[in-house]
Design a protein around this motif. Sequence first.
Motif, PDB file in Angstrom:
ATOM      1  N   GLN A  32       8.238  57.407  21.241  1.00 23.61           N
ATOM      2  CA  GLN A  32       7.682  57.331  20.016  1.00 23.61           C
ATOM      3  C   GLN A  32       7.362  56.059  19.745  1.00 23.61           C
ATOM      4  O   GLN A  32       7.109  55.667  18.523  1.00 23.61           O
ATOM      5  CB  GLN A  32       8.869  57.971  19.134  1.00 23.61           C
ATOM      6  CG  GLN A  32       9.162  59.419  19.457  1.00 23.61           C
ATOM      7  CD  GLN A  32      10.232  60.055  18.479  1.00 23.61           C
ATOM      8  OE1 GLN A  32      10.315  59.577  17.269  1.00 23.61           O
ATOM      9  NE2 GLN A  32      10.968  61.000  19.063  1.00 23.61           N
ATOM     10  N   ASP A  33       7.670  55.093  20.672  1.00 22.64           N
ATOM     11  CA  ASP A  33       7.517  53.664  20.199  1.00 22.64           C
ATOM     12  C   ASP A  33       5.827  53.276  20.213  1.00 22.64           C
ATOM     13  O   ASP A  33       5.339  53.092  21.112  1.00 22.64           O
ATOM     14  CB  ASP A  33       8.054  52.940  21.495  1.00 22.64           C
ATOM     15  CG  ASP A  33       8.060  51.107  21.072  1.00 22.64           C
ATOM     16  OD1 ASP A  33       7.497  50.896  19.956  1.00 22.64           O
ATOM     17  OD2 ASP A  33       8.428  50.505  21.926  1.00 22.64           O
TER      18      ASP A  33
ATOM     19  N   GLY B 242      16.842  53.310  19.992  1.00 18.87           N
ATOM     20  CA  GLY B 242      15.799  53.073  19.091  1.00 18.87           C
ATOM     21  C   GLY B 242      15.568  54.387  18.182  1.00 18.87           C
ATOM     22  O   GLY B 242      16.388  55.229  17.686  1.00 18.87           O
ATOM     23  N   THR B 243      14.310  54.444  17.760  1.00 22.63           N
ATOM     24  CA  THR B 243      13.976  55.443  16.815  1.00 22.63           C
ATOM     25  C   THR B 243      14.178  56.798  17.008  1.00 22.63           C
ATOM     26  O   THR B 243      14.543  57.543  16.557  1.00 22.63           O
ATOM     27  CB  THR B 243      12.369  55.262  16.478  1.00 22.63           C
ATOM     28  OG1 THR B 243      12.194  53.780  15.803  1.00 22.63           O
ATOM     29  CG2 THR B 243      11.967  56.163  15.269  1.00 22.63           C
TER      30      THR B 243
ATOM     31  N   HIS C 190      21.453  53.714  11.613  1.00 23.02           N
ATOM     32  CA  HIS C 190      20.902  52.547  12.051  1.00 23.02           C
ATOM     33  C   HIS C 190      20.595  52.125  13.447  1.00 23.02           C
ATOM     34  O   HIS C 190      21.421  52.421  14.333  1.00 23.02           O
ATOM     35  CB  HIS C 190      21.925  51.427  11.512  1.00 23.02           C
ATOM     36  CG  HIS C 190      22.088  51.435  10.213  1.00 23.02           C
ATOM     37  ND1 HIS C 190      21.085  51.094   9.112  1.00 23.02           N
ATOM     38  CD2 HIS C 190      23.135  52.031   9.319  1.00 23.02           C
ATOM     39  CE1 HIS C 190      21.663  51.447   7.740  1.00 23.02           C
ATOM     40  NE2 HIS C 190      22.791  52.066   8.008  1.00 23.02           N
ATOM     41  N   GLU C 191      19.359  51.906  14.005  1.00 19.52           N
ATOM     42  CA  GLU C 191      18.986  51.462  15.126  1.00 19.52           C
ATOM     43  C   GLU C 191      19.387  50.392  15.825  1.00 19.52           C
ATOM     44  O   GLU C 191      19.797  49.189  14.963  1.00 19.52           O
ATOM     45  CB  GLU C 191      17.319  51.760  15.305  1.00 19.52           C
ATOM     46  CG  GLU C 191      16.513  52.827  14.753  1.00 19.52           C
ATOM     47  CD  GLU C 191      15.237  52.558  14.643  1.00 19.52           C
ATOM     48  OE1 GLU C 191      14.711  51.402  15.291  1.00 19.52           O
ATOM     49  OE2 GLU C 191      14.644  53.298  13.924  1.00 19.52           O
TER      50      GLU C 191
ATOM     51  N   THR D 162      16.602  59.473  15.133  1.00 19.38           N
ATOM     52  CA  THR D 162      16.230  60.439  14.607  1.00 19.38           C
ATOM     53  C   THR D 162      17.001  61.908  15.070  1.00 19.38           C
ATOM     54  O   THR D 162      17.505  62.631  14.227  1.00 19.38           O
ATOM     55  CB  THR D 162      14.576  60.601  14.795  1.00 19.38           C
ATOM     56  OG1 THR D 162      13.963  59.508  14.336  1.00 19.38           O
ATOM     57  CG2 THR D 162      14.167  61.983  14.362  1.00 19.38           C
TER      58      THR D 162
END
Length: 304
Positions: free
Chosen positions: A247-248, A282-283, A8-9, A287
């Motif tokens: 990647q945002d 974040g993502t 979870h971010e 990941t």
Amino acid sequence: MGGSISYHENSDSIVDPGTKSIISDPISVDPDKLFAGTEAYIRNGKMKNRETEFEMSEKDGWWLIKHVYTIPDLFGGGTHTVYNRYKFDAPAKTLQHEFFAGQVFMDKGTPNFSSKTVIHSDGRVENCVDFHEVRSSGPLLKGLLEKVIGEMGSKAKVQANQPSVKDEGSLSALTDPIDDATVTADTYLDFFKTFLTETMQATELPDGTIIEERTGMMDLLGLGAKSFSKHVLKKEENHIYCYEYGQDESLTEMISVTHFQIHKDPFRLEAWNIQVPGRRAGTGQATACKNFMDAIMKSMEEGA
């Protein structure tokens, strides 16, 4: 064992109250065994990826890994070396990690980012990642300048990690004087705008900024993936600001700024990148954490 686990971010950190981190669902593996598996995974050389050279050593309580990558000819050729180092605290079930994105950073002892991964007693894994304000001027920027120089039809050489013309005492990627192209210092910004929108298929917005989606060398080296950036061209400064968002895709969380200075008399190009410091959860971090832990648990299953 790990494929269905969610990470979870931007979760409220357990180990660093008041900050954010990546926190997983509980993992149904004994926490002590999971940490032992993590340490074994790193110590047994399982971190090898797409390197042409991979070396491991132990020094000052840290487990150091040297990765040497071959740079594709498309980005100037040659090699690029990065380092990861790890420290294991089994009683606290905590893994410390530092990443150095080049020999310059390793020699200075300045990591680009630091992280700690904690395996909690309830089976949750927490990953805290802190980025540091560092200036980059290595092969990646050299490759970007070489691509632009090639598009100009110039044979001027580009060198990484050179004394900066713009900022005394700092390093930059820097071209030799450019005297064999129709593009000049006065017309370069117009040329570069066309290069972005036509060659690189970037999108110009009504306010004149240019949005670029790219994969590029970091992905080819196995160090990154699709990324997004926003270019702002300042004619009054002879300067290009490239705001990087990783990647945002929403262009909300800026991670660094790449600078391109156009010099006159003689006409030269200078480039450097400044990383934005701070905690990130974040993502990209989620990941990376998931992929790392999934690989560890797969290795544990195969070794069982």
